[in-house]
Motif scaffolding. Structure first.
Motif, PDB file in Angstrom:
ATOM      1  N   HIS A  31       0.883  -1.163   0.000  1.00  0.00           N
ATOM      2  CA  HIS A  31       0.000   0.000   0.000  1.00  0.00           C
ATOM      3  C   HIS A  31       0.918   1.209   0.000  1.00  0.00           C
ATOM      4  O   HIS A  31       1.736   1.360   0.905  1.00  0.00           O
ATOM      5  CB  HIS A  31      -0.920   0.028   1.216  1.00  0.00           C
ATOM      6  CG  HIS A  31      -1.946   1.116   1.099  1.00  0.00           C
ATOM      7  ND1 HIS A  31      -3.217   0.883   0.650  1.00  0.00           N
ATOM      8  CD2 HIS A  31      -1.838   2.448   1.285  1.00  0.00           C
ATOM      9  CE1 HIS A  31      -3.868   2.041   0.584  1.00  0.00           C
ATOM     10  NE2 HIS A  31      -3.049   3.004   0.966  1.00  0.00           N
ATOM     11  N   PHE A  33       1.882   5.287  -0.152  1.00  0.00           N
ATOM     12  CA  PHE A  33       1.540   6.693   0.032  1.00  0.00           C
ATOM     13  C   PHE A  33       2.428   7.487  -0.919  1.00  0.00           C
ATOM     14  O   PHE A  33       3.650   7.535  -0.750  1.00  0.00           O
ATOM     15  CB  PHE A  33       1.716   7.110   1.498  1.00  0.00           C
ATOM     16  CG  PHE A  33       0.625   6.540   2.356  1.00  0.00           C
ATOM     17  CD1 PHE A  33      -0.528   7.262   2.616  1.00  0.00           C
ATOM     18  CD2 PHE A  33       0.728   5.239   2.845  1.00  0.00           C
ATOM     19  CE1 PHE A  33      -1.559   6.713   3.372  1.00  0.00           C
ATOM     20  CE2 PHE A  33      -0.298   4.687   3.599  1.00  0.00           C
ATOM     21  CZ  PHE A  33      -1.454   5.423   3.864  1.00  0.00           C
ATOM     22  N   ARG A  43      -2.989  12.820  -7.776  1.00  0.00           N
ATOM     23  CA  ARG A  43      -4.370  12.317  -7.640  1.00  0.00           C
ATOM     24  C   ARG A  43      -4.710  11.349  -8.779  1.00  0.00           C
ATOM     25  O   ARG A  43      -5.378  10.338  -8.565  1.00  0.00           O
ATOM     26  CB  ARG A  43      -5.358  13.486  -7.640  1.00  0.00           C
ATOM     27  CG  ARG A  43      -5.291  14.292  -6.374  1.00  0.00           C
ATOM     28  CD  ARG A  43      -6.500  15.199  -6.143  1.00  0.00           C
ATOM     29  NE  ARG A  43      -6.163  16.200  -5.139  1.00  0.00           N
ATOM     30  CZ  ARG A  43      -5.931  15.932  -3.865  1.00  0.00           C
ATOM     31  NH1 ARG A  43      -6.024  14.698  -3.407  1.00  0.00           N
ATOM     32  NH2 ARG A  43      -5.603  16.892  -3.012  1.00  0.00           N
ATOM     33  N   ALA A  46      -3.395   7.976  -7.932  1.00  0.00           N
ATOM     34  CA  ALA A  46      -4.180   7.297  -6.889  1.00  0.00           C
ATOM     35  C   ALA A  46      -5.519   6.802  -7.439  1.00  0.00           C
ATOM     36  O   ALA A  46      -5.959   5.692  -7.115  1.00  0.00           O
ATOM     37  CB  ALA A  46      -4.405   8.249  -5.721  1.00  0.00           C
ATOM     38  N   GLU A  47      -6.144   7.624  -8.307  1.00  0.00           N
ATOM     39  CA  GLU A  47      -7.481   7.270  -8.794  1.00  0.00           C
ATOM     40  C   GLU A  47      -7.486   5.993  -9.630  1.00  0.00           C
ATOM     41  O   GLU A  47      -8.486   5.282  -9.669  1.00  0.00           O
ATOM     42  CB  GLU A  47      -8.062   8.442  -9.614  1.00  0.00           C
ATOM     43  CG  GLU A  47      -8.707   9.496  -8.726  1.00  0.00           C
ATOM     44  CD  GLU A  47      -8.852  10.846  -9.426  1.00  0.00           C
ATOM     45  OE1 GLU A  47      -8.776  10.881 -10.671  1.00  0.00           O
ATOM     46  OE2 GLU A  47      -9.030  11.856  -8.705  1.00  0.00           O
ATOM     47  N   SER A  49      -5.809   3.312  -9.060  1.00  0.00           N
ATOM     48  CA  SER A  49      -5.062   2.268  -8.337  1.00  0.00           C
ATOM     49  C   SER A  49      -5.909   1.267  -7.563  1.00  0.00           C
ATOM     50  O   SER A  49      -5.344   0.439  -6.834  1.00  0.00           O
ATOM     51  CB  SER A  49      -4.084   2.930  -7.372  1.00  0.00           C
ATOM     52  OG  SER A  49      -4.771   3.415  -6.231  1.00  0.00           O
ATOM     53  N   LYS A  52      -4.996   1.032  -3.885  1.00  0.00           N
ATOM     54  CA  LYS A  52      -3.650   0.596  -3.448  1.00  0.00           C
ATOM     55  C   LYS A  52      -2.701   1.778  -3.234  1.00  0.00           C
ATOM     56  O   LYS A  52      -1.633   1.634  -2.645  1.00  0.00           O
ATOM     57  CB  LYS A  52      -3.010  -0.335  -4.500  1.00  0.00           C
ATOM     58  CG  LYS A  52      -3.680  -1.666  -4.674  1.00  0.00           C
ATOM     59  CD  LYS A  52      -3.551  -2.536  -3.446  1.00  0.00           C
ATOM     60  CE  LYS A  52      -2.117  -2.931  -3.119  1.00  0.00           C
ATOM     61  NZ  LYS A  52      -2.013  -3.650  -1.843  1.00  0.00           N
ATOM     62  N   ILE A  53      -3.085   2.955  -3.779  1.00  0.00           N
ATOM     63  CA  ILE A  53      -2.212   4.135  -3.694  1.00  0.00           C
ATOM     64  C   ILE A  53      -3.014   5.303  -3.130  1.00  0.00           C
ATOM     65  O   ILE A  53      -4.114   5.586  -3.604  1.00  0.00           O
ATOM     66  CB  ILE A  53      -1.683   4.516  -5.100  1.00  0.00           C
ATOM     67  CG1 ILE A  53      -0.880   3.363  -5.722  1.00  0.00           C
ATOM     68  CG2 ILE A  53      -0.830   5.780  -5.028  1.00  0.00           C
ATOM     69  CD1 ILE A  53      -0.593   3.541  -7.214  1.00  0.00           C
ATOM     70  N   ASP A  54      -2.467   5.945  -2.084  1.00  0.00           N
ATOM     71  CA  ASP A  54      -3.050   7.186  -1.560  1.00  0.00           C
ATOM     72  C   ASP A  54      -2.140   8.340  -1.935  1.00  0.00           C
ATOM     73  O   ASP A  54      -0.917   8.239  -1.741  1.00  0.00           O
ATOM     74  CB  ASP A  54      -3.154   7.145  -0.027  1.00  0.00           C
ATOM     75  CG  ASP A  54      -4.319   6.293   0.436  1.00  0.00           C
ATOM     76  OD1 ASP A  54      -5.366   6.310  -0.240  1.00  0.00           O
ATOM     77  OD2 ASP A  54      -4.167   5.603   1.464  1.00  0.00           O
ATOM     78  N   PHE A  55      -2.723   9.417  -2.457  1.00  0.00           N
ATOM     79  CA  PHE A  55      -1.904  10.606  -2.718  1.00  0.00           C
ATOM     80  C   PHE A  55      -1.896  11.503  -1.479  1.00  0.00           C
ATOM     81  O   PHE A  55      -2.930  11.717  -0.849  1.00  0.00           O
ATOM     82  CB  PHE A  55      -2.465  11.404  -3.913  1.00  0.00           C
ATOM     83  CG  PHE A  55      -1.796  12.746  -4.067  1.00  0.00           C
ATOM     84  CD1 PHE A  55      -0.448  12.832  -4.409  1.00  0.00           C
ATOM     85  CD2 PHE A  55      -2.494  13.928  -3.826  1.00  0.00           C
ATOM     86  CE1 PHE A  55       0.188  14.061  -4.514  1.00  0.00           C
ATOM     87  CE2 PHE A  55      -1.867  15.170  -3.942  1.00  0.00           C
ATOM     88  CZ  PHE A  55      -0.519  15.230  -4.290  1.00  0.00           C
TER      89      PHE A  55
END
Ligand SMILES: NC(=O)c1ccc[n+]([C@@H]2O[C@H](COP(=O)([O-])OP(=O)(O)OC[C@H]3O[C@@H](n4cnc5c(N)ncnc54)[C@H](O)[C@@H]3O)[C@@H](O)[C@H]2O)c1
Length: 285
Positions: A31, A33, A43, A46-47, A49, A52-55
């Motif tokens: 996961h 960041f 963004r 992240a969108e 993903s 699985k990915i946070d911006f």
């Protein structure tokens, strides 16, 4: 899936080497960041993903932003396993006899202090995590002159040394620290700071892509994925006996003088041999 269940933080994540590394780590189960000042790029990453990915918006020249980033990442699963301190730009381009104190400080803040603070604020969340690994982006510019402006080169040499000494400090906690020295990699870094219209940047990037294919013994341009593969190796258990060192991923750029691998570029000995041949031919005639 080398990183299943792991929490990773990547800075400079919206473009180039950082973006490729985010995709690699997330693709193998982490996961991630993804931190950057480029909100649109971060963004978008992240969108696509599936969660699985946070911006996280983070300016690495601001220690408070870095501290907040590490706190947010650690809150997800009680700690951080992998940190890739990667964000930077070319810095001040002035030569040593013209650079201003402010330009020097700005470059050191962005390229070197950012990495020190990335380690500083990540480590409290990495203690006790099995296999914890920090990877820092240095450069071939850390190893010799002529690859970049001087302030950037000195700052990257600092990143290399920081990676060694931090590795000794953090060995007691089982946290490894290593660096990567990329060679000439096709990213936006060369044109990011150019003050020209967008279409000229696109043209310049095309020229740079062509140049990069011929810049080193390996006869193709270096790609962000080449560095992401090295990041994944240093972040994984496969490199668990490596700390305080660096991986040079440069397609052979730093091997030596160009004539050693490029037959189109004669070196001194080729010139001497040609002279000898000519002299022999003259004597024989
Ligand atoms: N491309 C190369 O040839 C090369 C060679 C050696 C080292 N490097 C290093 O690789 C790293 C990544 O560069 P890249 O080539 O992928 O460039 P890039 O320009 O494609 O990506 C750099 C990213 O860092 C972000 N960034 C810039 N300043 C920031 C800040 N203050 N806070 C947070 N994010 C910031 C940018 O928005 C961008 O998304 C850098 O450390 C660079 O010095 C690159």
């Amino acid at each position: 899936m080398r990183f299943a269940g792991k929490i990773a933080v990547v800075t400079g994540a919206a473009s180039g080497i950082g973006k490729a590394s985010v995709l690699k780590l997330a693709g193998e189960g982490a996961h991630v960041f993804a931190a950057d000042i480029d909100e649109a790029g971060g963004r978008a990453l992240a969108e696509q993903s599936n969660g699985k990915i946070d911006f996280v918006r983070c300016d690495v020249t601001k220690p408070a932003d870095i501290e907040a980033l590490m706190n947010v990442a650690a809150a997800k699963a009680g700690g951080i396993d992998i940190v890739f301190n990667n964000a930077a730009a070319g810095g001040d381009r002035a030569p040593i006899d013209e650079i201003t104190p402010e330009g020097w400080d700005r470059t050191m803040d962005l390229v070197l202090k950012s990495v020190a603070m990335g380690i500083r604020y990540a480590v409290p969340h990495m203690k006790g995590r099995k296999g914890a690994s920090i990877v820092n982006t240095a450069s071939v510019a850390a190893l010799g002159a002529g690859y970049s402006p001087i302030a950037y080169a000195v700052a990257k040499a600092g990143v290399l040394h920081l990676s060694k000494v931090a590795a000794t400090d953090l060995a007691q906690y089982g946290i490894r620290v290593n660096a990567i020295c990329p060679g000439f990699i096709n990213t936006n870094i060369f044109t990011a700071s150019l003050d020209v219209p967008g279409e000229l940047k696109t043209q310049a990037n095309e020229v740079i892509a062509q140049m990069s294919a011929n810049a080193q013994p390996v006869a193709r341009g270096g790609q962000p994925e080449d560095i992401a593969n090295a990041v994944a190796y240093l972040a994984s258990e496969e490199s668990s006996f490596m700390t305080g060192t660096h991986l040079l991923v440069d397609g052979g750029l730093t091997i030596g003088q160009r004539h050693a691998w490029d037959k189109e570029t004669p070196g001194m000995f080729d010139a001497l041999l040609a002279m000898e041949e000519a002299a022999k031919a003259g004597a024989a005639a």
